[in-house]
Scaffold this active site. Structure first.
Site, PDB file in Angstrom:
ATOM      1  N   HIS A  90      24.993  29.937 -16.292  1.00 37.91           N
ATOM      2  CA  HIS A  90      25.266  30.674 -15.048  1.00 37.91           C
ATOM      3  C   HIS A  90      25.771  32.085 -15.360  1.00 37.91           C
ATOM      4  O   HIS A  90      25.430  33.038 -14.669  1.00 37.91           O
ATOM      5  CB  HIS A  90      26.268  29.913 -14.180  1.00 37.91           C
ATOM      6  CG  HIS A  90      25.769  28.559 -13.736  1.00 37.91           C
ATOM      7  ND1 HIS A  90      24.519  28.380 -13.174  1.00 37.91           N
ATOM      8  CD2 HIS A  90      26.334  27.315 -13.785  1.00 37.91           C
ATOM      9  CE1 HIS A  90      24.344  27.094 -12.892  1.00 37.91           C
ATOM     10  NE2 HIS A  90      25.428  26.430 -13.262  1.00 37.91           N
ATOM     11  N   LEU A 117      19.256  48.987  -0.160  1.00 33.36           N
ATOM     12  CA  LEU A 117      18.828  47.593  -0.310  1.00 33.36           C
ATOM     13  C   LEU A 117      19.738  46.639   0.461  1.00 33.36           C
ATOM     14  O   LEU A 117      20.964  46.703   0.335  1.00 33.36           O
ATOM     15  CB  LEU A 117      18.863  47.219  -1.810  1.00 33.36           C
ATOM     16  CG  LEU A 117      18.577  45.759  -2.144  1.00 33.36           C
ATOM     17  CD1 LEU A 117      17.089  45.428  -1.940  1.00 33.36           C
ATOM     18  CD2 LEU A 117      18.980  45.429  -3.584  1.00 33.36           C
ATOM     19  N   ASP A 156      16.410  29.494 -10.726  1.00 29.85           N
ATOM     20  CA  ASP A 156      16.556  28.157 -11.306  1.00 29.85           C
ATOM     21  C   ASP A 156      16.416  28.205 -12.836  1.00 29.85           C
ATOM     22  O   ASP A 156      15.730  29.071 -13.370  1.00 29.85           O
ATOM     23  CB  ASP A 156      15.486  27.234 -10.695  1.00 29.85           C
ATOM     24  CG  ASP A 156      15.869  25.774 -10.819  1.00 29.85           C
ATOM     25  OD1 ASP A 156      17.028  25.467 -11.174  1.00 29.85           O
ATOM     26  OD2 ASP A 156      15.000  24.922 -10.561  1.00 29.85           O
TER      27      ASP A 156
HETATM   28  C1  FPP Z   1      20.156  26.985 -10.580  1.00 28.34           C
HETATM   29  O1  FPP Z   1      20.067  26.655 -11.957  1.00 28.34           O
HETATM   30  C2  FPP Z   1      21.156  28.032 -10.386  1.00 28.34           C
HETATM   31  C3  FPP Z   1      22.297  27.892  -9.653  1.00 28.34           C
HETATM   32  C4  FPP Z   1      22.670  26.637  -8.979  1.00 28.34           C
HETATM   33  C5  FPP Z   1      23.277  28.983  -9.539  1.00 28.34           C
HETATM   34  C6  FPP Z   1      22.734  30.371  -9.529  1.00 28.34           C
HETATM   35  C7  FPP Z   1      23.825  31.325  -9.845  1.00 28.34           C
HETATM   36  C8  FPP Z   1      23.732  32.452 -10.600  1.00 28.34           C
HETATM   37  C9  FPP Z   1      22.464  32.951 -11.159  1.00 28.34           C
HETATM   38  C10 FPP Z   1      24.904  33.287 -10.960  1.00 28.34           C
HETATM   39  C11 FPP Z   1      25.970  33.500  -9.975  1.00 28.34           C
HETATM   40  C12 FPP Z   1      25.581  34.155  -8.703  1.00 28.34           C
HETATM   41  C13 FPP Z   1      26.173  35.289  -8.219  1.00 28.34           C
HETATM   42  C14 FPP Z   1      25.884  35.735  -6.851  1.00 28.34           C
HETATM   43  C15 FPP Z   1      27.073  36.094  -9.035  1.00 28.34           C
HETATM   44  P1  FPP Z   1      20.405  25.173 -12.413  1.00 28.34           P
HETATM   45  O2  FPP Z   1      21.849  25.112 -12.739  1.00 28.34           O
HETATM   46  O3  FPP Z   1      19.971  24.199 -11.340  1.00 28.34           O
HETATM   47  O4  FPP Z   1      19.532  25.045 -13.697  1.00 28.34           O
HETATM   48  P2  FPP Z   1      18.759  23.731 -14.214  1.00 28.34           P
HETATM   49  O5  FPP Z   1      17.678  23.428 -13.202  1.00 28.34           O
HETATM   50  O6  FPP Z   1      18.213  24.163 -15.526  1.00 28.34           O
HETATM   51  O7  FPP Z   1      19.781  22.638 -14.330  1.00 28.34           O
END
Ligand code: FPP
Length: 256
Positions: free
Chosen positions: A51, A145, A34
């Protein structure tokens, strides 16, 4: 490490902590990655840049978990609720995820990583679905893994899916209701055959499990990191693993 602006923006932290001994390491670590959006907003960048930076962090953490001999690693990449974000953000995430599977598959395969996708893939665009199925197919015999990637995933939906399969087995006369057990349910989770989650790490400062691995995480140790996911590094992981190693796990029993 690739040379690109996102790599440079990611905070580098010194690796000051030593890894705990192997027997004190968790067998299964789950990550709620997150804080990507806030990381980007803080820098005046679009959320999609967060992201992209989060993908760089993920690379480093997968490599580390594989190198130190962690058995299973699960990541929350896209929840059933994430469809509610703007079309632009969902589109950017989809692109990143598809590209990731194309660009990383060879390295993951060389590292003997076995990929499992947790979640319902039907709503994904055909091209992306094909790259996900291909990643599972290519790595299915690997013995290193186990990397579980939650996409269009919800913990309750996973339990409901298992309950339906059990009900169907009972209706078909293959199983008696009295034979339903925790073990039987575990065998119907996406993580069948893997250990339950020992350690759940959530970055970004919020302290909740957000429908992630509700079944497998029943006795997971929880660590909530203030760090936004793109700044999560090997050094932070080592710090978290030391915290985990220092905890006493009783599984509802009393200390011997
Ligand atoms: C939450 O942060 C994160 C996500 C919804 C997406 C997670 C994805 C990645 C780390 C990269 C892509 C994954 C792969 C498998 C290549 P948020 O957007 O909710 O952040 P915020 O809480 O600050 O708004």
């Amino acid at each position: 490490m690739r040379f690109n602006p996102i790599t440079i923006l990611r905070k580098k932290t010194a690796n000051t902590h030593d890894m705990p001994p192997k027997e004190k390491l968790p067998r299964h670590i789950a990550f709620i990655m997150d804080g990507n959006g806030r990381w980007a907003t803080k820098r005046g960048l679009p959320r999609s840049a967060g992201h992209a930076a989060g993908t760089e962090a993920l690379r480093e953490i997968i490599r580390t978990c594989s190198d130190i001999g962690i058995e299973s690693m699960s990541i929350y990449a896209f929840s059933t609720e994430n469809w509610g974000r703007s079309a632009e953000e969902v589109g950017a995430l989809m692109k990143l995820i598809s590209r990731y599977f194309v660009s990383e598959i060879d390295e993951l395969n060389e590292k003997n990583v076995k990929i499992t996708i947790m979640g319902e893939l039907d709503p994904f665009p055909e091209e992306q679905k094909a790259s996900l199925v291909n990643a599972m197919e290519i790595t299915k015999a690997n013995t290193g893994l186990k990397l579980n990637i939650a996409l269009n995933y919800g913990g309750r939906a996973e339990i409901v899916r298992a309950a339906r399969l059990l009900a169907q087995s009972c209706a078909d006369g293959m199983l008696k209701p009295s034979e339903i057990s925790g073990e039987k349910l575990s065998e119907l989770m996406y993580t069948a055959g893997q250990p339950d989650v020992d350690l759940l790490i959530r970055t970004g400062g919020d302290e909740r499990v957000s429908n992630f691995m509700l079944w497998q995480g029943w006795y997971a140790e929880l660590i909530f990191e203030k760090t936004y996911w793109p700044d999560y590094s090997k050094a932070t992981l080592i710090k978290n693993l030391n915290e985990y190693a220092s905890r006493e796990r009783r599984f509802g029993k009393v200390k011997k």
